[in-house]
Motif scaffolding. Structure first.
Motif, mmCIF file in Angstrom:
data_model
loop_
_atom_site.group_PDB
_atom_site.id
_atom_site.type_symbol
_atom_site.label_atom_id
_atom_site.label_comp_id
_atom_site.label_asym_id
_atom_site.label_seq_id
_atom_site.Cartn_x
_atom_site.Cartn_y
_atom_site.Cartn_z
ATOM 1 N N HIS A 52 0.813 -1.222 0.000
ATOM 2 C CA HIS A 52 0.000 0.000 0.000
ATOM 3 C C HIS A 52 0.851 1.278 0.000
ATOM 4 C CE1 HIS A 52 -3.510 -2.448 0.663
ATOM 5 N NE2 HIS A 52 -3.013 -2.947 1.772
ATOM 6 N N PHE A 53 2.171 1.122 0.128
ATOM 7 C CA PHE A 53 3.008 2.319 0.208
ATOM 8 C C PHE A 53 2.901 3.151 -1.066
ATOM 9 C CE2 PHE A 53 7.052 4.544 -0.504
ATOM 10 C CZ PHE A 53 7.005 5.388 0.592
ATOM 11 N N GLY A 54 2.866 4.451 -0.876
ATOM 12 C CA GLY A 54 2.725 5.379 -1.994
ATOM 13 C C GLY A 54 1.312 5.891 -2.124
ATOM 14 N N LYS A 55 0.381 5.138 -1.543
ATOM 15 C CA LYS A 55 -1.021 5.537 -1.562
ATOM 16 C C LYS A 55 -1.524 5.787 -0.139
ATOM 17 C CE LYS A 55 -5.431 4.172 -3.661
ATOM 18 N NZ LYS A 55 -6.151 3.086 -4.392
ATOM 19 N N CYS A 56 -1.186 4.868 0.760
ATOM 20 C CA CYS A 56 -1.613 4.988 2.157
ATOM 21 C C CYS A 56 -0.881 6.139 2.836
ATOM 22 C CB CYS A 56 -1.329 3.682 2.887
ATOM 23 S SG CYS A 56 -1.708 3.722 4.650
ATOM 24 N N GLY A 57 -1.624 6.923 3.606
ATOM 25 C CA GLY A 57 -1.024 8.057 4.305
ATOM 26 C C GLY A 57 -0.320 7.685 5.593
ATOM 27 N N GLY A 58 -0.307 6.385 5.948
ATOM 28 C CA GLY A 58 0.326 5.967 7.195
ATOM 29 C C GLY A 58 1.833 6.037 7.164
ATOM 30 N N CYS A 59 2.444 5.874 5.999
ATOM 31 C CA CYS A 59 3.910 5.885 5.868
ATOM 32 C C CYS A 59 4.327 6.793 4.714
ATOM 33 C CB CYS A 59 4.441 4.478 5.598
ATOM 34 S SG CYS A 59 4.149 3.292 6.925
ATOM 35 N N GLN A 60 5.470 7.445 4.889
ATOM 36 C CA GLN A 60 6.014 8.293 3.827
ATOM 37 C C GLN A 60 7.416 7.871 3.386
ATOM 38 O OE1 GLN A 60 4.967 10.172 6.920
ATOM 39 N NE2 GLN A 60 2.944 9.775 6.035
ATOM 40 N N LEU A 61 8.073 6.983 4.159
ATOM 41 C CA LEU A 61 9.502 6.758 3.922
ATOM 42 C C LEU A 61 9.888 5.282 3.838
ATOM 43 C CD1 LEU A 61 10.854 9.486 6.379
ATOM 44 C CD2 LEU A 61 10.773 9.623 3.888
ATOM 45 N N GLN A 62 9.008 4.433 3.362
ATOM 46 C CA GLN A 62 9.371 3.027 3.236
ATOM 47 C C GLN A 62 10.373 2.769 2.112
ATOM 48 O OE1 GLN A 62 6.303 0.104 3.038
ATOM 49 N NE2 GLN A 62 5.359 0.687 4.982
ATOM 50 N N HIS A 63 10.590 3.748 1.264
ATOM 51 C CA HIS A 63 11.506 3.559 0.138
ATOM 52 C C HIS A 63 12.946 3.915 0.496
ATOM 53 C CE1 HIS A 63 10.376 7.737 0.287
ATOM 54 N NE2 HIS A 63 11.224 8.070 -0.673
ATOM 55 N N VAL A 64 13.214 4.228 1.759
ATOM 56 C CA VAL A 64 14.580 4.567 2.179
ATOM 57 C C VAL A 64 15.148 3.425 3.018
ATOM 58 C CG1 VAL A 64 13.888 6.994 2.222
ATOM 59 C CG2 VAL A 64 14.026 5.734 4.378
ATOM 60 N N ASP A 65 16.460 3.249 2.977
ATOM 61 C CA ASP A 65 17.077 2.201 3.790
ATOM 62 C C ASP A 65 17.201 2.657 5.243
ATOM 63 O OD1 ASP A 65 19.254 3.932 3.820
ATOM 64 O OD2 ASP A 65 20.552 2.648 2.612
ATOM 65 N N GLU A 66 17.626 1.731 6.103
ATOM 66 C CA GLU A 66 17.667 2.003 7.542
ATOM 67 C C GLU A 66 18.600 3.166 7.876
ATOM 68 O OE1 GLU A 66 16.149 0.578 11.389
ATOM 69 O OE2 GLU A 66 15.601 0.386 9.275
ATOM 70 N N ARG A 121 -6.299 6.845 5.825
ATOM 71 C CA ARG A 121 -6.648 7.682 4.676
ATOM 72 C C ARG A 121 -5.437 7.843 3.759
ATOM 73 N NH1 ARG A 121 -11.585 9.892 5.482
ATOM 74 N NH2 ARG A 121 -12.316 10.186 7.621
ATOM 75 N N GLU A 122 -5.728 8.125 2.507
ATOM 76 C CA GLU A 122 -4.663 8.478 1.583
ATOM 77 C C GLU A 122 -4.053 9.801 2.014
ATOM 78 O OE1 GLU A 122 -5.745 8.505 -2.491
ATOM 79 O OE2 GLU A 122 -6.761 6.569 -2.416
ATOM 80 N N ALA A 123 -2.816 10.020 1.660
ATOM 81 C CA ALA A 123 -2.145 11.269 2.011
ATOM 82 C C ALA A 123 -2.879 12.447 1.370
ATOM 83 C CB ALA A 123 -0.697 11.232 1.543
ATOM 84 N N GLY A 124 -3.278 13.428 2.186
ATOM 85 C CA GLY A 124 -3.938 14.622 1.689
ATOM 86 C C GLY A 124 -5.293 14.383 1.091
ATOM 87 N N SER A 125 -5.974 13.325 1.530
ATOM 88 C CA SER A 125 -7.263 12.982 0.941
ATOM 89 C C SER A 125 -8.165 12.365 1.993
ATOM 90 C CB SER A 125 -7.066 11.990 -0.217
ATOM 91 O OG SER A 125 -8.309 11.469 -0.650
ATOM 92 N N HIS A 126 -9.477 12.363 1.713
ATOM 93 C CA HIS A 126 -10.435 11.689 2.578
ATOM 94 C C HIS A 126 -10.682 10.252 2.128
ATOM 95 C CE1 HIS A 126 -11.433 15.159 5.005
ATOM 96 N NE2 HIS A 126 -11.617 15.889 3.918
ATOM 97 N N ARG A 127 -10.083 9.850 1.016
ATOM 98 C CA ARG A 127 -10.260 8.493 0.532
ATOM 99 C C ARG A 127 -9.566 7.493 1.456
ATOM 100 N NH1 ARG A 127 -9.382 11.236 -4.382
ATOM 101 N NH2 ARG A 127 -7.176 10.685 -4.295
ATOM 102 N N ILE A 128 -10.156 6.307 1.569
ATOM 103 C CA ILE A 128 -9.637 5.280 2.461
ATOM 104 C C ILE A 128 -8.820 4.262 1.665
ATOM 105 C CG2 ILE A 128 -10.242 3.477 4.132
ATOM 106 C CD1 ILE A 128 -10.924 6.319 5.018
ATOM 107 N N VAL A 129 -7.665 3.898 2.193
ATOM 108 C CA VAL A 129 -6.878 2.815 1.617
ATOM 109 C C VAL A 129 -7.296 1.526 2.322
ATOM 110 C CG1 VAL A 129 -4.574 1.863 1.298
ATOM 111 C CG2 VAL A 129 -4.943 4.328 1.101
ATOM 112 N N ASP A 130 -7.875 0.618 1.579
ATOM 113 C CA ASP A 130 -8.397 -0.624 2.147
ATOM 114 C C ASP A 130 -7.228 -1.562 2.458
ATOM 115 O OD1 ASP A 130 -10.404 -2.311 3.021
ATOM 116 O OD2 ASP A 130 -10.670 -3.244 1.064
ATOM 117 N N LEU A 131 -6.852 -1.653 3.728
ATOM 118 C CA LEU A 131 -5.638 -2.368 4.110
ATOM 119 C C LEU A 131 -5.810 -3.882 4.042
ATOM 120 C CD1 LEU A 131 -4.369 -0.391 7.246
ATOM 121 C CD2 LEU A 131 -3.632 -0.160 4.869
ATOM 122 N N THR A 132 -4.902 -4.515 3.325
ATOM 123 C CA THR A 132 -4.819 -5.972 3.357
ATOM 124 C C THR A 132 -3.564 -6.417 4.105
ATOM 125 O OG1 THR A 132 -3.681 -5.988 1.218
ATOM 126 C CG2 THR A 132 -6.078 -6.207 1.201
#
Length: 405
Positions: A52-66, A121-132
């Protein structure tokens, strides 16, 4: 015409910043923004662990290493200090919470196409990301969230449910807002859900305020070995490991202090960590939170004296502050401008400032330094993994008192 430019750092909102000053979404240090606008990934760019990364507003930095994630958390704090010309005595190692460690979360659920969608919610949106899947929530929180789908799928009509989940000593505390429960059948089904999931508590708010529908035994959270009653919707540090690091710093830095004031004390996260030989005044504005701390102190005999006080409207005054050998404060994101103004004029020897906002912390810190304090220790803390939300612990010591714990 634009030329190729290397990404040199991550900006505060999570986008990459190139050497020539351009902001690039999804870029990390070491990537190269090429002349045609495409991004060539460098050695610090990794594959996100969640679909869901890139759409879900819960995380912004999963594309970076530790390494890059740690550097980002560190720089957010150190840059805030530098921006106010604050000298840091010792920058301590940054703490990052591990995956699947977030013990509290606010989710949303809506109906779409006759099926519930539940997630952030999606980043900057009221839309919901349906988490699997979710790589930040504890397994117990995610399990309850997924089980909620069964209850919601049975409901007809539109849904717009707010969901609060918290891990407690007895299990998951679940609060649902805007989910109507009508009649015996619906009541029995929601109670069956609470029983089957082993919920610690189920609270419903159908527009008339929260009502507890299920609570087999009083819900508590253990803070430094002390079980404290947990009000529905109460505040906790986001992760257990993050709480341990922050409380550990407070204990180490204020060891030996005879009397400490814990301001914006909440349930007593730091008050109970400090209490022992140290006597602690715990000041909190939220009544239910204050009462929970008070009851726990009485039940355990800990030397914690909770008081109900709004420190924004009525901060501790100089004659009160000067009675304490040390002060700990953990204010909301806005900081504690008025209380800090009085602390800057006080004779308090040591101040531990815990913050969830480096910007307001830096503003307040500058005033403390103008009042005669030095910043001796500073630790960045990333409890909200893969997020741009950063926290910290810090120790200020009056210049005439050069001893640091």
């Amino acid at each position: 015409m634009n030329t190729a430019s290397e990404i040199i750092r991550i900006a505060a909102k999570g986008d990459g910043l190139s050497a020539d000053g351009r902001h690039v979404a999804g870029a990390v240090p070491g990537d190269v923004l090429q002349s045609d606008g495409t991004l060539k990934h460098g050695p610090h760019h990794v594959k996100p662990v969640c679909r869901h990364f890139g759409k879900c507003g819960g995380c912004q930095l999963q594309h970076v290493d530790e390494e890059t994630l740690r550097d980002f958390v560190t720089s957010r704090v150190s840059n805030a200090a530098e921006g106010q010309d604050i000298a840091v005595g010792e920058l301590l190692p940054t703490h990052l919470s591990p995956p699947r460690s977030r013990r509290r979360a606010t989710l949303c659920a809506i109906s779409r196409g006759g099926k519930p969608q539940l997630g952030f919610r999606e980043a900057g949106s009221h839309r919901i990301v349906d988490l699997t899947e979710c790589q930040i929530l504890t397994e117990s929180l995610f399990s309850v969230a997924q089980a909620l789908r069964t209850i919601l799928a049975r409901r007809k009509g539109k849904l717009a449910v707010d969901i609060e989940l918290t891990d407690t000593d007895q299990g998951v505390d679940c609060s649902l807002k805007n989910l109507p429960i009508e009649g015996l059948e619906q009541t029995e089904k929601i109670l069956d859900f609470a029983r089957e999931q082993g919920l610690a508590r189920l609270t419903l708010d159908q527009g008339y305020g929260p009502e507890t529908l299920w609570e087999p035994e009083p819900v508590t959270v253990t803070l430094s070995g002390v079980p404290v009653g947990f009000p529905s919707g109460g505040f906790l540090q986001a992760t257990v490991d993050g709480e341990d690091v922050l409380a550990g710093d407070a204990r180490a830095w204020l060891s030996g202090a005879a009397v400490v004031a814990d301001l914006f004390s909440g349930l007593g996260t730091f008050a109970f960590a400090l209490a022992g030989r140290t006597k602690v005044l715990a000041a909190e504005a939220a009544r239910d939170t204050h009462l929970a701390c008070q009851m726990a102190a009485r039940a355990t005999g800990k030397p914690v004296h909770p008081i109900h006080r709004d420190l924004f409207r009525n901060p501790l005054q100089l004659e009160e502050l000067n009675k304490f050998s040390a002060v700990l404060l953990d204010p909301p994101r806005a900081g504690a401008r008025d209380q800090v103004e009085l602390l800057a004029q006080s004779t308090v020897a040591k101040i531990v400032y815990i913050s969830c906002n480096p910007s307001s912390w830096a503003r307040d810190s500058k005033r403390l330094i103008e009042g005669g304090y030095t910043l001796q220790k500073l630790r960045p803390v990333g409890q909200f993994r893969w997020s741009t939300h950063v926290e910290l612990s810090s120790l200020f010591v009056r210049e005439e008192d050069d001893s640091a714990a």
